[in-house]
Each structure stands twice: as structure tokens, then as C-alpha cells.
Design a protein around this motif. Structure first.
Motif, PDB file in Angstrom:
ATOM      1  N   LEU A 156       1.143  -1.503  -0.174  1.00  0.00           N
ATOM      2  CA  LEU A 156       0.431  -0.229  -0.081  1.00  0.00           C
ATOM      3  C   LEU A 156       1.097   1.465  -0.064  1.00  0.00           C
ATOM      4  O   LEU A 156       0.554   2.472  -0.575  1.00  0.00           O
ATOM      5  CB  LEU A 156      -1.503   0.078   1.087  1.00  0.00           C
ATOM      6  CG  LEU A 156      -1.869  -1.062   1.077  1.00  0.00           C
ATOM      7  CD1 LEU A 156      -2.692  -0.998   2.612  1.00  0.00           C
ATOM      8  CD2 LEU A 156      -3.126  -0.685  -0.175  1.00  0.00           C
ATOM      9  N   CYS A 209       1.841   1.964  -3.414  1.00  0.00           N
ATOM     10  CA  CYS A 209       1.118   2.356  -4.471  1.00  0.00           C
ATOM     11  C   CYS A 209       1.116   4.127  -3.802  1.00  0.00           C
ATOM     12  O   CYS A 209       0.410   4.365  -5.110  1.00  0.00           O
ATOM     13  CB  CYS A 209      -0.314   1.375  -4.090  1.00  0.00           C
ATOM     14  SG  CYS A 209      -0.266  -0.116  -4.682  1.00  0.00           S
ATOM     15  N   GLY A 226       1.658   6.691  -7.021  1.00  0.00           N
ATOM     16  CA  GLY A 226       0.476   7.433  -7.076  1.00  0.00           C
ATOM     17  C   GLY A 226       0.654   8.466  -7.509  1.00  0.00           C
ATOM     18  O   GLY A 226       0.674   9.617  -8.153  1.00  0.00           O
ATOM     19  N   LEU A 230      -4.934   6.232  -8.040  1.00  0.00           N
ATOM     20  CA  LEU A 230      -3.921   5.438  -7.466  1.00  0.00           C
ATOM     21  C   LEU A 230      -3.571   5.616  -6.294  1.00  0.00           C
ATOM     22  O   LEU A 230      -4.284   4.675  -5.315  1.00  0.00           O
ATOM     23  CB  LEU A 230      -2.912   5.068  -8.610  1.00  0.00           C
ATOM     24  CG  LEU A 230      -1.867   4.209  -8.262  1.00  0.00           C
ATOM     25  CD1 LEU A 230      -1.990   2.700  -7.414  1.00  0.00           C
ATOM     26  CD2 LEU A 230      -0.110   3.829  -8.689  1.00  0.00           C
ATOM     27  N   ALA A 279      -5.534   3.416  -2.787  1.00  0.00           N
ATOM     28  CA  ALA A 279      -4.566   2.710  -2.162  1.00  0.00           C
ATOM     29  C   ALA A 279      -4.643   3.093  -0.162  1.00  0.00           C
ATOM     30  O   ALA A 279      -4.524   2.413   0.927  1.00  0.00           O
ATOM     31  CB  ALA A 279      -2.607   2.950  -1.913  1.00  0.00           C
TER      32      ALA A 279
END
Length: 151
Positions: free
Chosen positions: A9, A12, A16, A134, A138
Motif C-alpha cells: 500500500l 502504491c 500514485g 492510485l 491505496a
């Protein structure tokens, strides 16, 4: 929640943020350039070289390139340009319309390449949105996982 979940996470979210930042840093300049080029002056250029490049042999795999030269009335100077999006019927010695920035005619393009000018703002804007989706996705997933742990 396991450590692999936390790492995934976190990556991510960072990806992002990185994608959005890359889009944001490039979007403004691309957008200003696309808008400014709408008001550029036009004149006639002479094609100094025309050739084609075969990119792979399949349908639509031929790219038509042209080099061209023109004189900008504002400066009286000669300027040159190159286009990798010429039309198949363009030949060396042909006259073609060219658009150029009157304040700096070295910045020029053939009007048939307008797609390229608008492609970059759209692409960078898409990066901003995709990166934000994104990162937020997350963060939402992390929140859901933490909420499940507290039950």
C-alpha cells in the motif's frame, strides 16, 4: 494486516504521488504551448527534403518525414523545421503551409501536426488523474484494512 500489505500500500501511494507529480510538472507548459500555438502566424515553406521510413512492414507502419525552410516576414530571417508527420504526397520542392511563433519563428510546425500539440496536455492531465486515483485508492484500501483489524 501483514507487513507485505503495508509495504504494498505504501508503494502504491508513493507511485500514485510520483505519477501525479510527473503529470503536474509537465502539464502547465504543455497546456500553455498548445494554447499559444493556436494564434501563431502562417506562411509558406518549401520542402527541402521528403522521405519515408518503414517502421515494421505492417499496414500503417510507414512514416513520412519532411524538412522545410521558410522566411518569417516579421524578422526577414530564414528558419527551418522538421516534421515526422508529413503526408505521403509531399515531395522535395513542394510548397506547404507552416505555422510559427512570430516572437520566435524557430518554434514552428506544419498545421497537419496539430494532434501532437494537444496530445501532451491530455497525456499529462491523464497522469495527474491516474496518479491521484492510485494514491487515493491505496489510502482507502489501507483505511479499510485498518478498520477490519479494529473490529
Amino acid at each position: 494486516m501483514e507487513m507485505d500489505d503495508v509495504i504494498g500500500l505504501t508503494l502504491c501511494v508513493l507511485a500514485g504521488i510520483g505519477i501525479s507529480t510527473a503529470g503536474y510538472l509537465n502539464f502547465g507548459d504543455a497546456w500553455r504551448r498548445a494554447l499559444a500555438s493556436r494564434d501563431w502566424a502562417r506562411t509558406t515553406a518549401r520542402i527541402t527534403r521528403a522521405w519515408k521510413v518503414n517502421l515494421g512492414g505492417g499496414p500503417g507502419s510507414t512514416r513520412y518525414n519532411v524538412d522545410y525552410a521558410f522566411t518569417a516576414p516579421e524578422t526577414g530571417g530564414s528558419y527551418y523545421g522538421h516534421s515526422e508527420g508529413g503526408a505521403p504526397d509531399m515531395k522535395t520542392g513542394d510548397d506547404v503551409e507552416v505555422m510559427y511563433d512570430p516572437k520566435g519563428p524557430y518554434d514552428n510546425e506544419l498545421p497537419l501536426n496539430r494532434f501532437e500539440r494537444w496530445f501532451y496536455p491530455v497525456a499529462f492531465g491523464t497522469l495527474i488523474v491516474a496518479g491521484a486515483v492510485l494514491a487515493v485508492g491505496a489510502l482507502v484500501a489501507a483505511t479499510v484494512m485498518i478498520a477490519d483489524l479494529t473490529r
